[in-house]
Design an enzyme around this catalytic site. Structure first.
Site, PDB file in Angstrom:
ATOM      1  N   ASP A  59      -3.336   3.289   6.272  1.00  0.00           N
ATOM      2  CA  ASP A  59      -3.733   4.330   5.323  1.00  0.00           C
ATOM      3  C   ASP A  59      -4.646   3.800   4.228  1.00  0.00           C
ATOM      4  O   ASP A  59      -4.834   2.595   4.071  1.00  0.00           O
ATOM      5  CB  ASP A  59      -2.484   5.009   4.717  1.00  0.00           C
ATOM      6  CG  ASP A  59      -1.371   4.014   4.406  1.00  0.00           C
ATOM      7  OD1 ASP A  59      -1.678   2.823   4.232  1.00  0.00           O
ATOM      8  OD2 ASP A  59      -0.208   4.425   4.336  1.00  0.00           O
ATOM      9  N   GLU A 118       4.115  12.235   5.047  1.00  0.00           N
ATOM     10  CA  GLU A 118       5.151  12.693   4.123  1.00  0.00           C
ATOM     11  C   GLU A 118       6.080  13.709   4.811  1.00  0.00           C
ATOM     12  O   GLU A 118       5.724  14.282   5.853  1.00  0.00           O
ATOM     13  CB  GLU A 118       4.487  13.359   2.903  1.00  0.00           C
ATOM     14  CG  GLU A 118       3.600  12.438   2.084  1.00  0.00           C
ATOM     15  CD  GLU A 118       4.389  11.467   1.185  1.00  0.00           C
ATOM     16  OE1 GLU A 118       5.517  11.092   1.522  1.00  0.00           O
ATOM     17  OE2 GLU A 118       3.849  11.088   0.129  1.00  0.00           O
ATOM     18  N   HIS A 159       8.718   8.364   4.286  1.00  0.00           N
ATOM     19  CA  HIS A 159       7.379   8.371   4.896  1.00  0.00           C
ATOM     20  C   HIS A 159       7.082   7.048   5.592  1.00  0.00           C
ATOM     21  O   HIS A 159       7.579   5.993   5.202  1.00  0.00           O
ATOM     22  CB  HIS A 159       6.297   8.748   3.878  1.00  0.00           C
ATOM     23  CG  HIS A 159       5.996   7.725   2.826  1.00  0.00           C
ATOM     24  ND1 HIS A 159       5.849   8.054   1.495  1.00  0.00           N
ATOM     25  CD2 HIS A 159       5.786   6.387   2.890  1.00  0.00           C
ATOM     26  CE1 HIS A 159       5.563   6.967   0.797  1.00  0.00           C
ATOM     27  NE2 HIS A 159       5.520   5.937   1.624  1.00  0.00           N
ATOM     28  N   ASP A 209      11.004   8.496   0.362  1.00  0.00           N
ATOM     29  CA  ASP A 209      11.214   9.825   0.955  1.00  0.00           C
ATOM     30  C   ASP A 209      11.183   9.770   2.485  1.00  0.00           C
ATOM     31  O   ASP A 209      11.171  10.798   3.145  1.00  0.00           O
ATOM     32  CB  ASP A 209      10.145  10.809   0.447  1.00  0.00           C
ATOM     33  CG  ASP A 209       8.724  10.368   0.802  1.00  0.00           C
ATOM     34  OD1 ASP A 209       8.556   9.288   1.411  1.00  0.00           O
ATOM     35  OD2 ASP A 209       7.777  11.117   0.472  1.00  0.00           O
TER      36      ASP A 209
HETATM   37  C1  F6R Z   1       1.534   1.465   3.070  1.00  0.00           C
HETATM   38  C2  F6R Z   1       2.348   2.449   3.740  1.00  0.00           C
HETATM   39  C3  F6R Z   1       3.582   2.989   3.102  1.00  0.00           C
HETATM   40  C4  F6R Z   1       4.514   1.889   2.579  1.00  0.00           C
HETATM   41  C5  F6R Z   1       5.729   2.509   1.895  1.00  0.00           C
HETATM   42  C6  F6R Z   1       6.647   1.449   1.321  1.00  0.00           C
HETATM   43  O1  F6R Z   1       0.394   1.138   3.871  1.00  0.00           O
HETATM   44  O2  F6R Z   1       2.004   2.833   4.795  1.00  0.00           O
HETATM   45  O3  F6R Z   1       4.269   3.768   4.042  1.00  0.00           O
HETATM   46  O4  F6R Z   1       4.912   1.076   3.642  1.00  0.00           O
HETATM   47  O5  F6R Z   1       5.317   3.365   0.874  1.00  0.00           O
HETATM   48  O6  F6R Z   1       5.992   0.786   0.287  1.00  0.00           O
HETATM   49  P1  F6R Z   1       6.625  -0.499  -0.384  1.00  0.00           P
HETATM   50  O7  F6R Z   1       6.595  -1.586   0.637  1.00  0.00           O
HETATM   51  O8  F6R Z   1       5.718  -0.817  -1.542  1.00  0.00           O
HETATM   52  O9  F6R Z   1       8.036  -0.130  -0.792  1.00  0.00           O
END
Ligand code: F6R
Length: 240
Positions: free
Chosen positions: A67, A143, A138, A136
């Site tokens: 992303d 989402e 994701h 959440d």
């Molecule tokens: C980032 C991504 C997100 C993160 C998720 C957890 O490229 O795809 O899904 O993996 O938000 O983020 P952290 O590791 O910062 O808790």
């Protein structure tokens, strides 16, 4: 599904790095799907260490990231392209021309999304996809929704995601409110998936995602249907 609970962030990171390294050794020109965020930092540090020691060669590897924030270009230090360069690509012998992150400033975002999926398809899909999980549920920036969205698409970020990611910004008002994310099609099409998570704040969502019903309101729960997924979770945070 293999669900592995480990005692430290460092063990989680080494295990994830070992699975990725094994794939690169097995198939030197493999396509790896990568994530940003705090969780994979230890994994990337371990991969860098093995590369520097000469034990792991990225010269033929291609990477595709999950992303990118909408509206941020590669020179912005909050962009995911910048994150990947500074936390991994600048430190290993990967050819940057073979590293792909969605372009968050494309004039035609729909065309950018379609081209991203086409590129992955032309590669023959992703060999191994590394994922984190949001509070959440994701994965990528898919989402909670009423359905699982298949293609790469532009998404409005949930308030909880903006709140969680605000720790990287000076102020919550600076967090972009939308992003471009790989969809569930490319993620579920990956031949192997590893999801890593750490911290007590992820405990409840991990239980829902992997031991609860498959529900688009908990996007990661779709991984229960993937034939080769390894989940590595630790309640612990990194030792500073
Ligand atoms: C980032 C991504 C997100 C993160 C998720 C957890 O490229 O795809 O899904 O993996 O938000 O983020 P952290 O590791 O910062 O808790």
């Amino acid at each position: 599904m293999r669900y592995i609970k480990v005692d430290s962030y460092e063990i989680m990171s080494r295990k994830a790095a070992a699975i990725i390294a094994a794939e690169i050794v097995r198939k030197p020109n493999c396509v790896i799907g990568l994530a940003t965020g705090s969780t994979p930092l230890g994994t990337y540090a371990q991969l860098i260490e093995w590369n520097k020691k000469g034990d792991l060669d990225f010269s033929e590897v291609t990477s595709v990231n999950l992303d990118e924030y909408y509206g941020l270009d590669a020179s912005n230090d909050q962009s995911y392209r910048y994150f990947m360069n500074t936390n991994l690509f600048d430190h290993i012998n990967i050819d940057k021309a073979n590293t792909y992150v969605p372009n968050g400033i494309a004039d035609d975002i729909d065309a950018e999304c379609a081209a991203y999926d086409k590129r992955i398809e032309d590669f023959g899909g992703i060999d191994i996809q590394l994922l984190g999980i949001g509070p959440d549920g994701h994965i990528g920036f898919n989402e909670p929704d009423t359905c699982f969205v298949k293609p790469t698409h532009k998404v409005t970020l949930d308030a909880s995601t903006i709140e969680a990611n605000s720790r990287f910004f000076n102020d919550i008002s600076e967090v972009p409110t939308s992003a471009v994310t790989m969809g569930m099609g490319a993620i579920m099409g990956a031949k192997k998936v590893i999801l890593i998570a750490n911290g007590l704040n992820k405990k409840e969502i991990m239980e829902k995602a992997f031991f609860g019903p498959i529900d688009p309101q908990v996007p990661a729960s779709i991984l229960q249907l993937h034939p080769d997924v390894t989940v590595i979770y630790t309640e612990k945070n990194p030792v500073k």
